[in-house]
Structures are given as structure tokens and as C-alpha cells.
Design a protein around this motif. Structure first.
Motif, PDB file in Angstrom:
ATOM      1  N   PRO A  64       0.807  -1.226   0.000  1.00  0.00           N
ATOM      2  CA  PRO A  64       0.000   0.000   0.000  1.00  0.00           C
ATOM      3  C   PRO A  64       0.836   1.270   0.000  1.00  0.00           C
ATOM      4  CG  PRO A  64      -0.876  -1.592   1.569  1.00  0.00           C
ATOM      5  CD  PRO A  64       0.433  -2.137   1.101  1.00  0.00           C
ATOM      6  N   SER A  65       1.937   1.272   0.730  1.00  0.00           N
ATOM      7  CA  SER A  65       2.781   2.466   0.782  1.00  0.00           C
ATOM      8  C   SER A  65       3.412   2.759  -0.575  1.00  0.00           C
ATOM      9  CB  SER A  65       3.871   2.309   1.834  1.00  0.00           C
ATOM     10  OG  SER A  65       4.725   1.222   1.510  1.00  0.00           O
ATOM     11  N   ALA A  66       3.645   1.703  -1.357  1.00  0.00           N
ATOM     12  CA  ALA A  66       4.247   1.884  -2.678  1.00  0.00           C
ATOM     13  C   ALA A  66       3.293   2.609  -3.622  1.00  0.00           C
ATOM     14  CB  ALA A  66       4.650   0.545  -3.259  1.00  0.00           C
ATOM     15  N   LEU A  67       2.005   2.353  -3.491  1.00  0.00           N
ATOM     16  CA  LEU A  67       1.030   3.045  -4.328  1.00  0.00           C
ATOM     17  C   LEU A  67       1.034   4.539  -4.038  1.00  0.00           C
ATOM     18  CD1 LEU A  67      -2.024   0.608  -4.320  1.00  0.00           C
ATOM     19  CD2 LEU A  67      -0.551   1.192  -6.253  1.00  0.00           C
ATOM     20  N   ALA A  68       1.186   4.895  -2.776  1.00  0.00           N
ATOM     21  CA  ALA A  68       1.200   6.304  -2.402  1.00  0.00           C
ATOM     22  C   ALA A  68       2.406   7.031  -2.984  1.00  0.00           C
ATOM     23  CB  ALA A  68       1.186   6.438  -0.879  1.00  0.00           C
ATOM     24  N   ALA A  69       3.485   6.295  -3.202  1.00  0.00           N
ATOM     25  CA  ALA A  69       4.718   6.882  -3.746  1.00  0.00           C
ATOM     26  C   ALA A  69       4.921   6.487  -5.204  1.00  0.00           C
ATOM     27  CB  ALA A  69       5.910   6.442  -2.907  1.00  0.00           C
ATOM     28  N   PHE A  70       3.839   6.237  -5.926  1.00  0.00           N
ATOM     29  CA  PHE A  70       3.912   5.706  -7.282  1.00  0.00           C
ATOM     30  C   PHE A  70       4.801   6.535  -8.195  1.00  0.00           C
ATOM     31  CE2 PHE A  70       2.314   6.032 -11.671  1.00  0.00           C
ATOM     32  CZ  PHE A  70       2.473   4.722 -12.096  1.00  0.00           C
ATOM     33  N   TRP A  71       4.627   7.856  -8.198  1.00  0.00           N
ATOM     34  CA  TRP A  71       5.299   8.688  -9.207  1.00  0.00           C
ATOM     35  C   TRP A  71       6.806   8.722  -9.034  1.00  0.00           C
ATOM     36  CZ3 TRP A  71       2.812   9.730 -13.416  1.00  0.00           C
ATOM     37  CH2 TRP A  71       1.399   9.758 -13.377  1.00  0.00           C
ATOM     38  N   LEU A  72       7.293   8.614  -7.805  1.00  0.00           N
ATOM     39  CA  LEU A  72       8.736   8.599  -7.566  1.00  0.00           C
ATOM     40  C   LEU A  72       9.279   7.177  -7.508  1.00  0.00           C
ATOM     41  CD1 LEU A  72      11.405  10.014  -6.902  1.00  0.00           C
ATOM     42  CD2 LEU A  72      10.733   9.980  -4.488  1.00  0.00           C
ATOM     43  N   ARG A  73       8.711   6.375  -6.625  1.00  0.00           N
ATOM     44  CA  ARG A  73       9.258   5.052  -6.327  1.00  0.00           C
ATOM     45  C   ARG A  73       9.131   4.076  -7.496  1.00  0.00           C
ATOM     46  NH1 ARG A  73       7.556   1.560  -0.969  1.00  0.00           N
ATOM     47  NH2 ARG A  73       8.690  -0.348  -1.459  1.00  0.00           N
ATOM     48  N   HIS A  74       8.104   4.262  -8.320  1.00  0.00           N
ATOM     49  CA  HIS A  74       7.885   3.330  -9.410  1.00  0.00           C
ATOM     50  C   HIS A  74       8.049   3.984 -10.785  1.00  0.00           C
ATOM     51  CE1 HIS A  74       6.849   0.237  -6.651  1.00  0.00           C
ATOM     52  NE2 HIS A  74       5.775   0.839  -6.220  1.00  0.00           N
ATOM     53  N   ALA A  75       7.289   5.046 -11.037  1.00  0.00           N
ATOM     54  CA  ALA A  75       7.305   5.642 -12.381  1.00  0.00           C
ATOM     55  C   ALA A  75       8.662   6.268 -12.711  1.00  0.00           C
ATOM     56  CB  ALA A  75       6.188   6.669 -12.505  1.00  0.00           C
ATOM     57  N   TYR A  76       9.159   7.146 -11.858  1.00  0.00           N
ATOM     58  CA  TYR A  76      10.420   7.824 -12.166  1.00  0.00           C
ATOM     59  C   TYR A  76      11.616   6.886 -12.014  1.00  0.00           C
ATOM     60  CZ  TYR A  76      13.782  11.662 -12.518  1.00  0.00           C
ATOM     61  OH  TYR A  76      14.795  12.488 -12.920  1.00  0.00           O
ATOM     62  N   ASP A  77      11.546   5.992 -11.035  1.00  0.00           N
ATOM     63  CA  ASP A  77      12.608   5.012 -10.859  1.00  0.00           C
ATOM     64  C   ASP A  77      12.781   4.186 -12.130  1.00  0.00           C
ATOM     65  OD1 ASP A  77      14.559   3.756  -9.111  1.00  0.00           O
ATOM     66  OD2 ASP A  77      13.247   2.012  -9.092  1.00  0.00           O
ATOM     67  N   SER A  78      11.668   3.841 -12.774  1.00  0.00           N
ATOM     68  CA  SER A  78      11.711   3.074 -14.026  1.00  0.00           C
ATOM     69  C   SER A  78      12.126   3.940 -15.209  1.00  0.00           C
ATOM     70  CB  SER A  78      10.332   2.467 -14.301  1.00  0.00           C
ATOM     71  OG  SER A  78       9.904   1.626 -13.251  1.00  0.00           O
ATOM     72  N   ALA A  79      11.539   5.127 -15.300  1.00  0.00           N
ATOM     73  CA  ALA A  79      11.744   5.998 -16.465  1.00  0.00           C
ATOM     74  C   ALA A  79      13.191   6.429 -16.632  1.00  0.00           C
ATOM     75  CB  ALA A  79      10.846   7.226 -16.356  1.00  0.00           C
ATOM     76  N   GLN A  80      13.938   6.541 -15.536  1.00  0.00           N
ATOM     77  CA  GLN A  80      15.322   7.021 -15.635  1.00  0.00           C
ATOM     78  C   GLN A  80      16.192   6.113 -16.498  1.00  0.00           C
ATOM     79  OE1 GLN A  80      17.749   6.771 -11.987  1.00  0.00           O
ATOM     80  NE2 GLN A  80      16.189   5.401 -11.123  1.00  0.00           N
ATOM     81  N   LEU A  81      15.817   4.847 -16.648  1.00  0.00           N
ATOM     82  CA  LEU A  81      16.620   3.931 -17.454  1.00  0.00           C
ATOM     83  C   LEU A  81      16.674   4.360 -18.913  1.00  0.00           C
ATOM     84  CD1 LEU A  81      15.562   0.445 -16.041  1.00  0.00           C
ATOM     85  CD2 LEU A  81      17.497   1.898 -15.362  1.00  0.00           C
TER      86      LEU A  81
END
Length: 231
Positions: A64-81
Motif C-alpha cells: 500500500p505504501s508503494a502506491l502512495a509513492a507511485f510517481w517517484l518510487r515506481h514511475a520515475y525510478d523506471s523511467a530514468q533507465l
């Protein structure tokens, strides 16, 4: 700095600079500014987040905490590649899970000619979610319900996040790396110890890059791999 990590006893050598200051909170607008994502890409990310939130209640794909941090923890973390392999067209994501980083990459590359992302996941329920997401968003991606080491795919980049220690991950990625792929692996603060351990079984050229999404995060950019012969 780059380093050839060949001798098993040699420690990894890598220069790591501080990550840039990020917006707080890091929300949709901050992601758009940091990634230069278009409105169409942001709309697809919105739809993906909504689907992930809905299905997560049933499938427990992320915490659940990961959903709250979606834009940084998941989206931007992935996009930087994408900044590390701007010309790459064919990607493979090992242990794709809930779609990070592979599905985010597919969203951001959607519409570019000849792009394709292979999402490799051994768990059936996660594959069903990935297939639904790819179909809903009309993404240039294929979901493989398989073990990564059992596939023979020619790709430009192979990536993974939170799958296994590097020494084991390189075994999973070997079929792609030995065909010329570049490895881009998202790792945490213990990556130097993982690199040192990996040199006992593998010889490779590695570059350690600071993550843009986390002060503790690192990206291992890896090329020219071979197995270390038992002495």
C-alpha cells in the motif's frame, strides 16, 4: 568511472555522485517536469495507476505504501533507465512483477517505430495483470509466463529490479547478455558488495550510476560478460 571487474579478489571500483534534489512531494507534476513526459504518456500512466490500484486489492502486487509513492518510487525510478539507453528499441524486463520497470518503459516508448518490450514473469497471476495492462493501454509489449533463463530473445537492453542478488541475476540475464544486450539493473545501497560477490563467478565490464529517484539507489550498467572458469 568504469571498471573491468575481472579478478575475483578485486573489489568493485565505481565513482558515485550525489543524486539531484527532487521535488517534495514528488507527484504527477514533478514526474512530468523531471521526465518530459507528454500529456498522452501521463494519461496512460494515470490509467495504469488506476488499474494497479484496483487490481492490487485482489492480487497484492505491491505494498500500500508503494502506491502512495507511485510517481517517484515506481514511475520515475523506471523511467530514468531510458536516459541511459536512448537508442534502445527492444527491451527485456526480468521478473516484471507489477510492471516496474518494463511496463513504464513500454508506456514511455509507445508510438516509437520498432519498439518492443518483453515482460518476463514466472508467476501466473502477475502475468494476467500485465496482459490486462498491456491490452488496456495498447502497449508494444509481450508478456512471457516463463523463467528468464529459459527464453532466447535478442534484445538491446535487459533490465530487472528487486529480483535477486547480482551473482544470481546475471545467471538469469546470461541468455540476453551473451547475445550483446546491455544490462541495466536497479539496485540498492549494498550493490558494491553484490558486485564483489559476482566477480567470483563472472567477468564483466560494469559502471555504477547514481539513481535519480533515490539517494541510496544505484544502477548497474553492465556489458561484455563471460563466466569465470573454475581455477
Amino acid at each position: 568511472m568504469s571498471a573491468d571487474l575481472a579478478p575475483p579478489e578485486a573489489p568493485p571500483v565505481a565513482a558515485v555522485e550525489a543524486s539531484p534534489q527532487l521535488a517534495d512531494p514528488f507527484d504527477r507534476a514533478a514526474f512530468a517536469a523531471a521526465s518530459n513526459a507528454s500529456e498522452a504518456q501521463l494519461a496512460d500512466l494515470d490509467r495504469f495507476l488506476a488499474l494497479l490500484t484496483e487490481r492490487n486489492a485482489q492480487l497484492n502486487l505491491v505494498g500500500p505504501s508503494a502506491l502512495a509513492a507511485f510517481w517517484l518510487r515506481h514511475a520515475y525510478d523506471s523511467a530514468q533507465l531510458l536516459t541511459l539507453a536512448p537508442e534502445a528499441l527492444i527491451w527485456a524486463d526480468i521478473g516484471a512483477g507489477a510492471g516496474f520497470p518494463g511496463l513504464i518503459i513500454a508506456i514511455l516508448l509507445k508510438g516509437r517505430p520498432d519498439v518492443h518490450v518483453h515482460l518476463i514473469e514466472s508467476t501466473a497471476k502477475r502475468c494476467r495483470f500485465l496482459e490486462e495492462a498491456c491490452a488496456t493501454l495498447d502497449l508494444p509489449a509481450t508478456v512471457h509466463n516463463a523463467r528468464a533463463e529459459d527464453l532466447e530473445l535478442k534484445v538491446d537492453v535487459v533490465t530487472a529490479r528487486a529480483v535477486a542478488p547480482l551473482v544470481k541475476l546475471l545467471g538469469y540475464a546470461w541468455p540476453y547478455l551473451c547475445r550483446g544486450a546491455t544490462g541495466l539493473f536497479l539496485k540498492g545501497q549494498d550493490v558494491e558488495a553484490e558486485l564483489k560477490a559476482a566477480t567470483r563467478s563472472w567477468k564483466f565490464h560494469a559502471r555504477l550510476i547514481p539513481s535519480l529517484s533515490s539517494e541510496q539507489g544505484r544502477i548497474v550498467q553492465l556489458k561484455r560478460i563471460s563466466r569465470v572458469r573454475p581455477g
